[in-house]
Enzyme design. Structure first.
Site, short mmCIF file in Angstrom:
data_model
loop_
_atom_site.label_atom_id
_atom_site.label_comp_id
_atom_site.label_asym_id
_atom_site.label_seq_id
_atom_site.Cartn_x
_atom_site.Cartn_y
_atom_site.Cartn_z
N VAL A 33 0.79 -1.22 -0.21
CA VAL A 33 0.00 0.06 -0.13
C VAL A 33 0.83 1.31 -0.05
CG1 VAL A 33 -0.19 -0.19 2.42
CG2 VAL A 33 -1.81 0.87 1.27
N PRO A 112 -5.20 -3.83 -5.10
CA PRO A 112 -5.00 -3.05 -3.72
C PRO A 112 -3.77 -3.71 -3.04
CG PRO A 112 -6.98 -4.55 -3.69
CD PRO A 112 -6.44 -4.54 -5.11
N GLY A 113 -2.99 -3.10 -2.23
CA GLY A 113 -2.04 -3.32 -1.60
C GLY A 113 -2.08 -3.82 -0.08
N HIS A 114 -3.29 -3.62 0.49
CA HIS A 114 -3.58 -4.22 1.81
C HIS A 114 -3.79 -5.47 1.78
CE1 HIS A 114 -4.77 -0.03 2.76
NE2 HIS A 114 -4.42 -0.18 3.91
N ASP A 168 12.59 9.97 -6.98
CA ASP A 168 12.70 11.37 -6.61
C ASP A 168 13.03 11.61 -5.09
OD1 ASP A 168 9.45 12.59 -5.58
OD2 ASP A 168 9.72 10.58 -6.51
N SER A 541 -23.67 -31.22 16.62
CA SER A 541 -23.34 -30.84 15.13
C SER A 541 -23.76 -29.59 14.89
CB SER A 541 -24.05 -32.10 14.26
OG SER A 541 -25.27 -32.02 14.85
N1 LIG Z 1 7.04 11.70 -4.16
C1 LIG Z 1 6.58 10.94 -4.89
N2 LIG Z 1 5.47 10.43 -4.19
C2 LIG Z 1 4.70 9.69 -5.00
C3 LIG Z 1 5.28 8.91 -6.14
N3 LIG Z 1 4.16 8.01 -6.48
C4 LIG Z 1 3.18 8.03 -5.66
N4 LIG Z 1 3.34 9.10 -4.75
C5 LIG Z 1 2.54 9.46 -3.50
O1 LIG Z 1 2.53 8.19 -2.73
C6 LIG Z 1 1.12 8.21 -1.96
C7 LIG Z 1 0.48 6.79 -2.44
O2 LIG Z 1 0.19 6.42 -3.67
P1 LIG Z 1 -1.07 5.86 -4.41
O3 LIG Z 1 -0.76 5.95 -5.79
O4 LIG Z 1 -2.28 6.06 -3.67
O5 LIG Z 1 -0.40 4.38 -3.79
P2 LIG Z 1 -1.24 2.75 -3.78
O6 LIG Z 1 -1.67 2.67 -2.71
O7 LIG Z 1 -0.05 1.82 -4.23
O8 LIG Z 1 -2.14 2.92 -5.10
C8 LIG Z 1 0.34 9.02 -2.79
O9 LIG Z 1 0.38 10.32 -1.75
C9 LIG Z 1 1.03 9.59 -4.05
O10 LIG Z 1 1.00 10.98 -4.50
C10 LIG Z 1 6.38 9.36 -6.54
O11 LIG Z 1 6.85 8.65 -7.58
N5 LIG Z 1 7.11 10.15 -5.91
#
Ligand SMILES: Nc1nc2c(ncn2[C@@H]2O[C@H](COP(=O)(O)OP(=O)(O)O)[C@@H](O)[C@H]2O)c(=O)[nH]1
Lengths: 637, 301
Positions: A33, A112-114, A168, A541
């Site tokens: 997640v 989903p990741g959870h 990043d 049972s």
């Molecule tokens: N700095 C940064 N933040 C990211 C990046 N990818 C996702 N996020 C942030 O990480 C959080 C979770 O992302 P989300 O797409 O909801 O994750 P999911 O649970 O895997 O679907 C969000 O606040 C995104 O904006 C990235 O490449 N760089």
């Protein structure tokens, strides 16, 4: 917004010419997640210009309302489509998204990741050819990454991309990337992927998603989209044996009998010799019928209707196969199982198994082990709970034709369905048959059940008394047996307490042991019925499915469910053996009604009101039922 | 050996499998027929799935009384041409009370004349499975829905508790009173639909083709004045414009777009160059971005 146009004129003309066949890639995104799965898909949709102006406006509005990215567009909101998901900022269920480039069409399953939603992740993975496994550069490989990598491999996905996301946030560090890639190499060493590629990227800022990024100048490989557009995931069909699960028999008139279905492996041509897998009956393909005219040949995935050159005995659920190149046929099969229900797996409990177009009763006869997703090592286990993965032997009510999953995804996969809630309880992959069904011949006996029943002058049956401890099951059962005996019937009483001291003394009171307890009692009762006896079973049972299982062991009319019904308060008040008191004090664990459930019958054959009626009156009612239906008393000798 | 199936052929085969699976396992299926292009494709697929037999189920049209006249004409002609058993159901109580999209607003109107009517029709006939032509690329909550979408006794969808749906192994078991909505073209995109219509020469309602039609402008969209029940607001005067529809619902809840596309090829080309999504033309989804999910939970398709 600049350039939200989907395709240019030239691309449009190419598509319209009808000559262009874009290939399709189905992939899923998975990982822990918050690793950025939804953001990545949103970014792909956005940057590949698949978003329309109104969608972008909605996204901007939603980002202000729900977003997690300050004022910026939160791409995750493009895919998290349920209200609960937007409110909680998590992905609950798999979403399917579609986009196309000039080179390819894509269907993405965002999963989903959870951990608690692993079953939805598996749903997304089951139809994918490639997995994009995300990790957060700061976190590296987590338990969920391992679990997802394992499930992806278990489901037979051969291609994986490791997306090292949020690069990043680690200053676009090559050292960090290399570290994660090394760990991933170790993790997947034995997972059998045909291709694995690692790509550093930032979903949020778009680095390396659709185009290489100057921030990642040290990385020489393709950007993600580039890679997805070009990777070849086709498996070669040549030489695979023909498989055709019969889905529906088409009989529009007396002269036409066609088998409608989809080619699930290999191909078939008019004149080919095929066999019905289970019976071995053979025939030749006479016609391959479609609304567009008859075909000389049908290929993998094609939905057609076959007619055969002679009458055979085949219907929905049968598997038509190449006469040379037959599947296995067995009623005992070893398989991997992913458990998907909140109710744990109980070995011995009866489920419905569906594979291809076939549905059959099944139990897990032996759970070999559970797989630890941290170490991928097997551990001994008595049960599987939600999201557990195990390896088990299945025992089926009838032999079925199947292939190992690695050889055929359609004839090798199955689901288990709970008989009462109808929930999909598990998904599984057949591995191998444990014995050939053709080797088991039931002993054919000359003195049969009917003959013995006749000799006894009665109709043998099981009288199954169920109810809470202290309801009075044994008292009533005893009275009924006495009365039957006086009428000259041959009877036998199986009582919970007695059986537990002998036959079942190795069993305790866990859910798994309760199931096994009832299974054995059911089997013993069945033998008595076979012997022509009226057998009275007096067992708490508590579970509906076990009572249903016992019912199915015998023929129609040979199982009479007697519900000895008292409210818990009354039983507890009576407490003849002092058990409720002990259970309340914590001295007995898993006591029915206290800390273990009792599932009352939904439609018992006889419903006794044990709170107000005397045992004598109840016994008379049971007897009246038996006499009225000719089980006893009608033609006594 | 034949070459592997094309992407469109795969989609076709998948839909046929789904259609057959329902007929083989449910007692009383029905196909929802909404007259639009997706319904036309679904109907074509049904004819293919059971050929040489006719599709073994009736068609059900929930008629709100506010369909474009050309749609009704097309519906009746299609049913006659292929010999379909067409059931038409209207919420008579709603009609008697004069429920309409002008006074009630799109939300209430949709609930009474569509959702309630649909639920009543399904219950009345005892249908245990209903095909719908929804696609996952249309809208965010649809993107989350299973191909076999379980509905409880009240026809409601529980998005947080969907059955896992692996491979093409659909769990078709339900208890009495429960039902399944089935979406054979879940995985098709708007582009796939048009490419398929083109390839298979499928008939569609003429409203999809550009023609001179009387319209008024509302909230930046062209609303067609189909008959004199359309209430004009002060200052509104219908003008003739060359317009067509990308999607067809009830008027005045569906807007037309400016277009010169009079052939299928032109429609597809226009679609590929489009800058707005097709549901843009449907005022019903506009209220808020969670509105479709809410409607589905209430029993809408
Ligand atoms: N700095 C940064 N933040 C990211 C990046 N990818 C996702 N996020 C942030 O990480 C959080 C979770 O992302 P989300 O797409 O909801 O994750 P999911 O649970 O895997 O679907 C969000 O606040 C995104 O904006 C990235 O490449 N760089």
């Amino acid at each position: 917004m600049e350039g939200t146009i989907a395709l240019d004129r030239a691309a449009v003309e190419k598509l319209l010419s009808g000559k262009e066949d874009q290939s399709l890639l189905r992939f899923l995104t998975c990982g822990s997640v918050d690793d950025g799965k939804s953001t990545l898909i949103g970014r792909l949709l956005h940057d590949s210009k698949r978003l329309f102006e109104d969608q972008i406006l909605t996204l901007e509005r939603d980002s202000r309302k729900w977003g997690t990215t300050g004022g910026d567009m939160d791409f995750a909101l493009l895919v998290d489509g349920l209200e609960a998901e937007r409110e909680q900022g998590i992905t609950i269920d798999v979403a399917y998204r579609f986009f196309a480039t000039d080179r390819r069409k894509f269907i993405v399953a965002d999963t989903p990741g959870h951990e608690q939603y692993t079953r939805n992740m598996a749903t997304g993975a089951s139809t994918a050819d490639l997995a994009v496994l995300l990790v957060d550069s700061r976190q590296g490989i987590l338990t969920q990454t391992r679990r997802h990598a394992y499930i992806v491999s278990l489901l037979g996905i051969r291609h994986v991309v490791l997306a090292v996301n949020k690069i990043d946030l680690v200053d676009y560090s090559q050292a960090r990337f290399d570290e994660i890639v090394a760990a991933f190499g170790e993790l997947t060493a034995e997972l059998g992927f045909a291709t694995k590629v690692a790509i550093p990227l930032s979903a949020r800022f778009g680095d390396n998603v659709i185009a290489p990024s100057p921030n990642l100048a040290w990385y020489k490989g393709p950007a993600l989209l580039d890679y997805l557009e070009t990777i070849d995931v086709t498996e070669t069909e040549a030489g695979r044996p023909f498989r055709f699960p019969v889905q529906w028999v088409s009989r529009p008139n007396l002269d036409f009998r066609g088998y409608a279905g989809t080619v699930a492996g290999g191909s078939v041509a008019v004149g080919d010799e095929i066999a019905i897998a289970a019976s071995g009956q053979k025939a030749k393909v006479a016609r391959i019928v479609t609304m567009d005219g008859d075909l000389p040949e049908a290929s993998f995935h094609q939905a057609v209707t076959l007619t055969l050159d002679r009458e055979v005995d085949a219907s929905r659920g049968d598997l038509l196969v190449a006469a040379e190149g037959r599947p296995q046929v067995s009623d005992q099969i070893a398989a991997h199982i992913i458990w998907m229900s909140d109710e744990a797996l109980l070995p011995g409990r009866a489920y419905v198994l569906k594979t291809a177009t076939r549905t059959v009763g099944a139990t897990v006869s032996e759970l070999k082990h559970r797989i630890d997703v941290q170490s991928f090592q097997p551990h001994a286990a008595k049960t599987l709970s939600l999201n557990d993965i195990g390896f088990a032997n299945l025992s089926l009510a009838e032999p079925i034709a199947f292939d190992p999953y690695e050889e055929n995804r359609t004839t090798g996969s199955f689901i288990l369905i709970d008989r009462f809630s109808n929930a999909t309880a598990a998904a599984g992959m057949f591995r191998f048959g444990l014995r050939r069904a053709t080797n088991i011949h039931r002993q054919a006996l000359t003195v049969d059940k009917a003959a013995r029943a006749d000799a006894n002058g009665q109709k043998p049956t099981i009288l199954w008394f169920t109810g809470l401890s202290g309801a009075g099951k044994s008292t009533v059962a005893n009275l009924v047996e006495e009365k039957l005996h006086l009428m000259g019937c041959h009877t036998y009483l199986l009582d919970g307490d007695n059986i537990r001291h002998g036959l079942n003394r190795d069993l305790g009171f866990t859910d798994a042991d309760r199931v096994e307890n009832i299974r054995r009692v059911g089997e013993v009762a069945r033998l008595f019925v076979d012997a022509g006896v009226i057998v009275l079973v007096s067992f708490i049972s508590p579970f509906r499915s076990e009572r249903a299982m016992a019912r199915e062991l015998v023929g129609p009319g040979e199982f009479i469910e007697v519900y000895v019904d008292v409210p818990l308060a009354v039983a507890e008040e009576r407490d003849p053996k002092g058990l409720y008191r002990k259970a309340r004090e914590g001295g007995i664990k898993n006591f029915t009604g206290i800390d273990s459930p009792y599932e009352p019958p939904t439609s018992p054959d006889i419903h006794l009101d044990a709170a107000t009626e005397t045992p004598e009156a109840q016994a008379e009612r049971v007897l009246a039922h038996l006499v009225a239906r000719g089980y006893a008393g009608s033609h006594r000798r | 050996m034949n070459p592997p199936l094309t992407q469109l052929q795969r989609l076709e085969a998948e839909a046929i499998f789904i259609l057959r699976e329902v007929v083989a396992t449910f007692a009383k299926p029905v196909m929802m027929y909404s007259i639009g292009k997706d319904s036309s494709v679904m109907l074509h697929l049904a004819r293919k799935a059971f050929y040489p037999a006719p599709p073994p189920f009736p068609l059900l049209h929930i008629d709100t009384g506010w369909k474009f006249r050309e749609m009704i004409r097309f519906r009746n002609e299609t049913a006659k041409k292929y010999g379909f058993n067409l059931l038409v159901h209207t919420n008579e109580e709603g009609r008697a009370q004069g429920v309409n999209p002008f006074d009630q607003g799109s939300n209430l109107y949709t609930r009474i004349m569509k959702t309630d009517a649909l639920k009543a029709a399904l219950t009345k006939h005892g249908f245990d499975a209903a095909f719908g032509g929804a696609r996952r690329d249309e809208e965010k909550s649809r993107a989350k829905e299973r191909v076999f979408s379980f509905r409880n006794q009240n026809h409601a969808w529980d998005p947080k508790n969907q059955r896992p749906e692996l491979w093409s192994l659909y769990n078709t078991r339900i208890a009495p009173g429960e039902s399944i909505r089935v979406f054979p073209i879940s995985n098709w995109t708007e582009l796939d639909i048009w490419q398929y219509i083109l390839a298979e020469k499928i008939d569609i309602v003429p409203l999809y083709y550009a023609a001179q039609r009387p319209v008024v402008e509302r909230a930046g969209q062209w609303i067609m004045v189909d008959d004199d029940r359309m209430r004009l607001r002060p200052g509104e005067a219908p003008e003739n414009r060359l317009v067509r529809f990308r999607t067809l619902g009830c008027y005045p809840l569906t807007a037309a777009i400016d277009s010169t596309a009079t052939t299928l090829e032109e429609i597809v080309a226009e679609m590929l160059l489009a800058r707005t999504s097709e549901r843009q033309g449907r005022l019903i989804d506009h209220d808020e971005s969670g509105s479709m999910e809410k409607k589905k939970r209430e029993g809408y398709f």
